[in-house]
Motif scaffolding. Sequence first.
Motif, PDB file in Angstrom:
ATOM      1  N   PRO A 195       0.814  -1.369  -0.011  1.00 24.73           N
ATOM      2  CA  PRO A 195      -0.032  -0.076  -0.017  1.00 24.73           C
ATOM      3  C   PRO A 195       0.982   1.385  -0.034  1.00 24.73           C
ATOM      4  N   ARG A 196       0.359   2.136  -0.629  1.00 23.05           N
ATOM      5  CA  ARG A 196       1.096   3.440  -0.675  1.00 23.05           C
ATOM      6  C   ARG A 196       1.047   4.331   0.776  1.00 23.05           C
ATOM      7  N   LEU A 197       2.146   4.713   1.103  1.00 26.03           N
ATOM      8  CA  LEU A 197       2.193   5.370   2.460  1.00 26.03           C
ATOM      9  C   LEU A 197       2.741   6.644   2.284  1.00 26.03           C
ATOM     10  N   VAL A 198       2.068   7.837   2.195  1.00 22.19           N
ATOM     11  CA  VAL A 198       2.712   9.062   1.761  1.00 22.19           C
ATOM     12  C   VAL A 198       2.370  10.351   2.958  1.00 22.19           C
ATOM     13  N   ASP A 199       3.351  10.802   3.265  1.00 21.45           N
ATOM     14  CA  ASP A 199       3.200  11.984   4.397  1.00 21.45           C
ATOM     15  C   ASP A 199       2.373  11.417   5.574  1.00 21.45           C
ATOM     16  N   ILE A 200       2.773  10.248   6.111  1.00 21.92           N
ATOM     17  CA  ILE A 200       1.701   9.631   7.235  1.00 21.92           C
ATOM     18  C   ILE A 200       2.513  10.362   8.556  1.00 21.92           C
ATOM     19  N   VAL A 201       1.684  10.725   9.438  1.00 20.82           N
ATOM     20  CA  VAL A 201       2.284  11.154  10.852  1.00 20.82           C
ATOM     21  C   VAL A 201       2.064   9.800  11.779  1.00 20.82           C
ATOM     22  N   PRO A 202       2.951   9.348  12.211  1.00 20.88           N
ATOM     23  CA  PRO A 202       2.872   7.995  13.174  1.00 20.88           C
ATOM     24  C   PRO A 202       1.868   8.393  14.222  1.00 20.88           C
ATOM     25  N   ALA A 203       1.172   7.039  14.761  1.00 21.55           N
ATOM     26  CA  ALA A 203       0.568   7.331  15.949  1.00 21.55           C
ATOM     27  C   ALA A 203       1.351   7.813  17.266  1.00 21.55           C
ATOM     28  N   GLY A 204       0.879   8.933  17.944  1.00 20.67           N
ATOM     29  CA  GLY A 204       1.617   9.602  19.049  1.00 20.67           C
ATOM     30  C   GLY A 204       2.327  10.623  18.361  1.00 20.67           C
ATOM     31  N   GLY A 205       2.337  10.714  17.287  1.00 20.53           N
ATOM     32  CA  GLY A 205       3.239  11.984  16.810  1.00 20.53           C
ATOM     33  C   GLY A 205       4.854  11.735  16.505  1.00 20.53           C
ATOM     34  N   ALA A 206       5.255  12.635  15.872  1.00 22.18           N
ATOM     35  CA  ALA A 206       6.790  12.480  15.806  1.00 22.18           C
ATOM     36  C   ALA A 206       7.467  14.050  15.862  1.00 22.18           C
ATOM     37  N   GLU A 207       7.841  14.293  16.856  1.00 20.84           N
ATOM     38  CA  GLU A 207       8.581  15.507  16.945  1.00 20.84           C
ATOM     39  C   GLU A 207       9.823  15.729  16.637  1.00 20.84           C
ATOM     40  N   GLY A 208      10.447  16.792  16.266  1.00 17.99           N
ATOM     41  CA  GLY A 208      11.757  17.044  15.567  1.00 17.99           C
ATOM     42  C   GLY A 208      11.778  17.838  14.220  1.00 17.99           C
ATOM     43  N   ARG A 209      13.222  17.817  13.651  1.00 22.36           N
ATOM     44  CA  ARG A 209      13.458  18.411  12.148  1.00 22.36           C
ATOM     45  C   ARG A 209      14.561  17.650  11.446  1.00 22.36           C
ATOM     46  N   VAL A 210      14.054  17.987  10.294  1.00 22.50           N
ATOM     47  CA  VAL A 210      14.970  16.957   9.389  1.00 22.50           C
ATOM     48  C   VAL A 210      16.429  17.825   9.082  1.00 22.50           C
ATOM     49  N   ASP A 211      17.429  17.271   9.524  1.00 27.36           N
ATOM     50  CA  ASP A 211      18.761  18.023   9.160  1.00 27.36           C
ATOM     51  C   ASP A 211      19.839  16.954   8.537  1.00 27.36           C
ATOM     52  N   ARG A 212      20.677  17.487   8.343  1.00 28.78           N
ATOM     53  CA  ARG A 212      21.769  16.642   7.773  1.00 28.78           C
ATOM     54  C   ARG A 212      22.950  16.072   8.637  1.00 28.78           C
ATOM     55  N   CYS A 213      23.392  14.907   8.690  1.00 29.33           N
ATOM     56  CA  CYS A 213      24.198  14.536   9.574  1.00 29.33           C
ATOM     57  C   CYS A 213      25.988  15.185   9.108  1.00 29.33           C
ATOM     58  N   PRO A 214      26.427  15.814   9.838  1.00 33.35           N
ATOM     59  CA  PRO A 214      27.866  16.277   9.484  1.00 33.35           C
ATOM     60  C   PRO A 214      28.720  15.409   9.139  1.00 33.35           C
ATOM     61  N   GLN A 215      28.700  14.033   9.563  1.00 28.01           N
ATOM     62  CA  GLN A 215      29.632  12.959   9.277  1.00 28.01           C
ATOM     63  C   GLN A 215      29.406  12.137   8.118  1.00 28.01           C
ATOM     64  N   HIS A 216      28.209  11.722   8.097  1.00 31.51           N
ATOM     65  CA  HIS A 216      27.404  10.915   6.883  1.00 31.51           C
ATOM     66  C   HIS A 216      26.971  11.534   5.877  1.00 31.51           C
ATOM     67  N   ARG A 217      26.584  12.933   6.162  1.00 34.61           N
ATOM     68  CA  ARG A 217      25.970  13.954   5.229  1.00 34.61           C
ATOM     69  C   ARG A 217      24.912  13.205   4.465  1.00 34.61           C
ATOM     70  N   THR A 218      24.003  12.573   5.427  1.00 37.32           N
ATOM     71  CA  THR A 218      22.593  12.187   4.759  1.00 37.32           C
ATOM     72  C   THR A 218      21.583  12.436   5.998  1.00 37.32           C
ATOM     73  N   PRO A 219      20.428  12.225   5.732  1.00 35.75           N
ATOM     74  CA  PRO A 219      19.318  12.800   6.626  1.00 35.75           C
ATOM     75  C   PRO A 219      19.123  12.480   7.891  1.00 35.75           C
ATOM     76  N   VAL A 220      18.771  13.149   8.617  1.00 29.72           N
ATOM     77  CA  VAL A 220      18.808  12.563  10.119  1.00 29.72           C
ATOM     78  C   VAL A 220      17.532  13.465  10.862  1.00 29.72           C
ATOM     79  N   ILE A 221      17.157  12.980  12.062  1.00 29.28           N
ATOM     80  CA  ILE A 221      16.116  13.527  12.737  1.00 29.28           C
ATOM     81  C   ILE A 221      16.740  14.022  13.964  1.00 29.28           C
ATOM     82  N   ALA A 222      16.627  15.573  13.923  1.00 30.03           N
ATOM     83  CA  ALA A 222      17.366  16.285  15.071  1.00 30.03           C
ATOM     84  C   ALA A 222      16.218  16.735  16.063  1.00 30.03           C
ATOM     85  N   ALA A 223      16.632  16.897  17.395  1.00 31.73           N
ATOM     86  CA  ALA A 223      15.602  17.366  18.272  1.00 31.73           C
ATOM     87  C   ALA A 223      15.096  18.876  17.837  1.00 31.73           C
TER      88      ALA A 223
END
Length: 223
Positions: A195-223
């Motif tokens: 099934p196609r799952l697009v822009d889903i907010v998990p049950a209970g929510g998910a706080e944070g922001r999307v950032d870039r890892c300075p070491q691996h240079r890929t997307p991370v969730i930051a506080a």
Amino acid sequence: MWTFGWRALYRQVVRSSFATVPFYRELWAVDGRTEPVVVSGRTGAHGGAVPAAAVSGRLPDLVPLAGGSAEVDPLRGLEMVLHQCARVTPDTVIIGAVPPHHPRGLALESTPDEPRGDLLAVGTPAQLAGVAAGIPRVPLVTPGERGTEGLLVDDLLGVLGGVRDCGNWHLDWPRVYARETPLGLAFTLLLQRSPRLVDIVPAGGAEGRVDRCPQHRTPVIAA
């Protein structure tokens, strides 16, 4: 610019879902979107985010018109994320919450009497409480329980990422896209056809922001 290809794939999935998936055709035709804009002049409810509760009982409507599966895998992505976030070798035996059909897993409630190979316990904190001391363990936590270790898992979306050696919460990139919305982080499974799952907010929510890892240079969730 570092997320250009990632974002482009997300936009492609959004357009395809709007064109072929009943649930999103219904939702977005009424509310519109913010990214990318599908209905001109509209912003969409919750910035286009979809609470997990909104798709409860409607999984058949997340199947594209051409057909596909309506079943979700609560441990989708486990194998890939484990390789990124834990020491897994060909001899590693995974115990704990892994279902019997998983190619690398054993459905065990406790440590085997005669272990073979390296053991790695994977499960919720409650499940891991019964694992013998000395066995490496990887907790499965929900986005709302995110702390400093483990894998991020949601019953609908599967395993979304985990903590790597840098200490950051890495997304299962490029298989999972995340963006910030008024309801919190919303996730899209980029490579899952049905099934196609697009822009889903998990049950209970998910706080944070999307950032870039300075070491691996890929997307991370930051506080």
